[in-house]
Motif scaffolding. Structure first.
Motif, PDB file in Angstrom:
ATOM      1  N   ARG A   1       4.731   3.144  -5.098  1.00 24.12           N
ATOM      2  CA  ARG A   1       3.809   4.025  -5.825  1.00 24.12           C
ATOM      3  C   ARG A   1       4.382   5.432  -5.931  1.00 24.12           C
ATOM      4  O   ARG A   1       4.212   6.107  -6.929  1.00 24.12           O
ATOM      5  CB  ARG A   1       2.449   4.041  -5.132  1.00 24.12           C
ATOM      6  CG  ARG A   1       1.802   2.665  -5.100  1.00 24.12           C
ATOM      7  CD  ARG A   1       0.505   2.659  -4.302  1.00 24.12           C
ATOM      8  NE  ARG A   1       0.131   1.315  -3.898  1.00 24.12           N
ATOM      9  CZ  ARG A   1      -0.587   0.487  -4.673  1.00 24.12           C
ATOM     10  NH1 ARG A   1      -0.990   0.870  -5.867  1.00 24.12           N
ATOM     11  NH2 ARG A   1      -0.894  -0.727  -4.231  1.00 24.12           N
ATOM     12  N   GLY A   2       5.093   5.859  -4.886  1.00 23.26           N
ATOM     13  CA  GLY A   2       5.716   7.176  -4.889  1.00 23.26           C
ATOM     14  C   GLY A   2       6.869   7.272  -5.868  1.00 23.26           C
ATOM     15  O   GLY A   2       7.292   8.363  -6.233  1.00 23.26           O
ATOM     16  N   GLU A   3       7.409   6.108  -6.257  1.00 23.96           N
ATOM     17  CA  GLU A   3       8.573   6.073  -7.155  1.00 23.96           C
ATOM     18  C   GLU A   3       8.187   5.530  -8.525  1.00 23.96           C
ATOM     19  O   GLU A   3       9.065   5.107  -9.287  1.00 23.96           O
ATOM     20  CB  GLU A   3       9.664   5.177  -6.539  1.00 23.96           C
ATOM     21  CG  GLU A   3      10.135   5.590  -5.162  1.00 23.96           C
ATOM     22  CD  GLU A   3      11.055   6.787  -5.177  1.00 23.96           C
ATOM     23  OE1 GLU A   3      11.447   7.220  -6.278  1.00 23.96           O
ATOM     24  OE2 GLU A   3      11.384   7.301  -4.089  1.00 23.96           O
TER      25      GLU A   3
ATOM     26  N   MET B   1       1.224   2.727   0.722  1.00 24.56           N
ATOM     27  CA  MET B   1       2.548   2.188   1.039  1.00 24.56           C
ATOM     28  C   MET B   1       2.627   0.682   0.912  1.00 24.56           C
ATOM     29  O   MET B   1       3.577   0.059   1.384  1.00 24.56           O
ATOM     30  CB  MET B   1       2.961   2.604   2.467  1.00 24.56           C
ATOM     31  CG  MET B   1       3.238   4.090   2.603  1.00 24.56           C
ATOM     32  SD  MET B   1       4.458   4.696   1.411  1.00 24.56           S
ATOM     33  CE  MET B   1       5.895   3.751   1.877  1.00 24.56           C
ATOM     34  N   THR B   2       1.633   0.067   0.275  1.00 22.78           N
ATOM     35  CA  THR B   2       1.721  -1.350  -0.095  1.00 22.78           C
ATOM     36  C   THR B   2       1.856  -1.414  -1.607  1.00 22.78           C
ATOM     37  O   THR B   2       1.021  -0.887  -2.329  1.00 22.78           O
ATOM     38  CB  THR B   2       0.476  -2.130   0.361  1.00 22.78           C
ATOM     39  OG1 THR B   2       0.365  -2.047   1.788  1.00 22.78           O
ATOM     40  CG2 THR B   2       0.566  -3.592  -0.046  1.00 22.78           C
ATOM     41  N   ALA B   3       2.904  -2.049  -2.055  1.00 24.80           N
ATOM     42  CA  ALA B   3       3.122  -2.161  -3.493  1.00 24.80           C
ATOM     43  C   ALA B   3       2.048  -3.058  -4.108  1.00 24.80           C
ATOM     44  O   ALA B   3       1.474  -3.905  -3.416  1.00 24.80           O
ATOM     45  CB  ALA B   3       4.510  -2.746  -3.764  1.00 24.80           C
ATOM     46  N   PRO B   4       1.746  -2.894  -5.377  1.00 29.31           N
ATOM     47  CA  PRO B   4       0.733  -3.728  -6.021  1.00 29.31           C
ATOM     48  C   PRO B   4       1.020  -5.217  -5.906  1.00 29.31           C
ATOM     49  O   PRO B   4       0.099  -6.028  -5.885  1.00 29.31           O
ATOM     50  CB  PRO B   4       0.800  -3.295  -7.496  1.00 29.31           C
ATOM     51  CG  PRO B   4       1.362  -1.926  -7.465  1.00 29.31           C
ATOM     52  CD  PRO B   4       2.294  -1.873  -6.300  1.00 29.31           C
ATOM     53  N   CYS B   5       2.291  -5.580  -5.798  1.00 28.99           N
ATOM     54  CA  CYS B   5       2.665  -6.997  -5.708  1.00 28.99           C
ATOM     55  C   CYS B   5       2.511  -7.542  -4.290  1.00 28.99           C
ATOM     56  O   CYS B   5       2.793  -8.718  -4.049  1.00 28.99           O
ATOM     57  CB  CYS B   5       4.111  -7.194  -6.143  1.00 28.99           C
ATOM     58  SG  CYS B   5       5.278  -6.375  -5.036  1.00 28.99           S
TER      59      CYS B   5
END
Lengths: 144, 159
Positions: free
Chosen positions: B73-75, B30-34
């Motif tokens: 990540r889920g999207e 739940m942490t985006a790569p950015c």
């Protein structure tokens, strides 16, 4: 050619690109600031953070917290610190349109990556300009 | 959209988060790569409260189903805040890295700060990623991520 390293504030801001820096300040801009805030024109021009011990009309009494910290720790730049980045470099939306504080951390990271000389010569000016003039695109930054 | 409206929506999201206190969260996922903490985002949190989903969707002029987000990540990198593909996500998908903090070119131009759209979240990315590097993702997620956003949105500029 002035020493850009000495004209880089500990927080990563590029004094040498600032419009208030003595080599950059125009009479018109000084007049504009004077008319807006009323402070004497001789207090508007800035010789750089380190040169003025962090004191400028922007600063509240007590001086700049970041400069005070770096002096205590006997460091040159915040990116040399074990605690980098600390809360003093945290981004803030307030006045993001007028002031470049949200480029500090990006600058310091780039200085760490490529060295201060290369950053000063090749990157600093562009970073500042893109910050103020660029258009945000999700996940793109200003990459082409 | 004004900052005031964003702040109100953020507060709604925080209320939802408080209600879910104690729920198990996969912070890495739940942490985006950015470096953006999707687990803090109202678009993710509204799936747990239909009424709030309707309220927030109304502000954006969208339907509740349009705004509900499973996280970056889920999207597959499609952030609900912008109707365009994310190049950070595309870039990192070609590597084995979890976040940009692991990349040798960090921070690249994809993470550049802007005054433009400063009421959105992008100026917090580099700071969050640096903190993730410094203290580890779990600790950042549990102890810092929300505060970084609050300081960003509510903090007062000083030199």
């Amino acid at each position: 050619m002035k020493d850009k390293k000495g004209l880089t504030a500990p927080c990563g801001l590029d004094c040498f690109n600032c419009e208030l820096y003595e080599d950059n300040l125009t009479t018109d801009f000084a007049e504009f600031i004077h008319s807006k805030i009323g402070i004497p024109k001789e207090d508007i021009v800035c010789k750089g953070c380190r040169q003025q011990d962090g004191k400028h009309y922007h600063i509240l009494s007590g001086g700049c917290a970041t400069l005070n910290c770096i002096k205590l720790r006997r460091l040159e730049l915040c990116c040399d610190c074990d605690d980098f980045p600390c809360a003093l470099l945290a981004p803030i939306a307030d006045k993001a349109a007028q002031y470049p504080h949200n480029i500090k951390l990006y600058n310091l990271c780039r200085i760490k990556k490529v060295g201060i000389d290369r950053w000063a010569e090749k990157e600093a000016g562009e970073i500042r300009q893109k910050y103020f003039k660029g258009t945000f695109v999700v996940g793109k930054g200003q990459a082409g | 959209m004004t900052m005031e409206v964003f702040l109100r929506i953020r507060e709604m999201g925080k209320e939802l988060k408080r209600r879910r206190n104690g729920e198990e969260i996969d912070y890495e996922y739940m942490t985006a790569p950015c470096g953006i903490p999707c687990f803090e985002c109202y678009f993710y949190l509204v799936q747990f409260d239909q009424h709030m989903a309707e309220t927030i969707a109304g502000v954006f002029g969208l339907s509740p189903d349009d705004i509900k987000c499973k996280g970056c990540r889920g999207e597959n990198g499609k952030c609900r805040h912008h109707a365009m593909e994310c190049r950070v996500y595309t870039c990192i998908s070609n590597t084995g890295m979890k976040t940009c903090a692991e990349c040798e070119t960090f921070p690249c131009e994809y993470l550049h700060p802007y005054r433009d759209c400063a009421e959105k979240w992008h100026n917090t990315k580099v700071f969050s990623l640096c903190r993730i590097k410094q203290v580890g993702l779990e600790k950042w997620a549990k102890e810092e991520a929300g505060d970084i956003l609050d300081k960003y949105f509510y903090g007062t500029w000083t030199l």
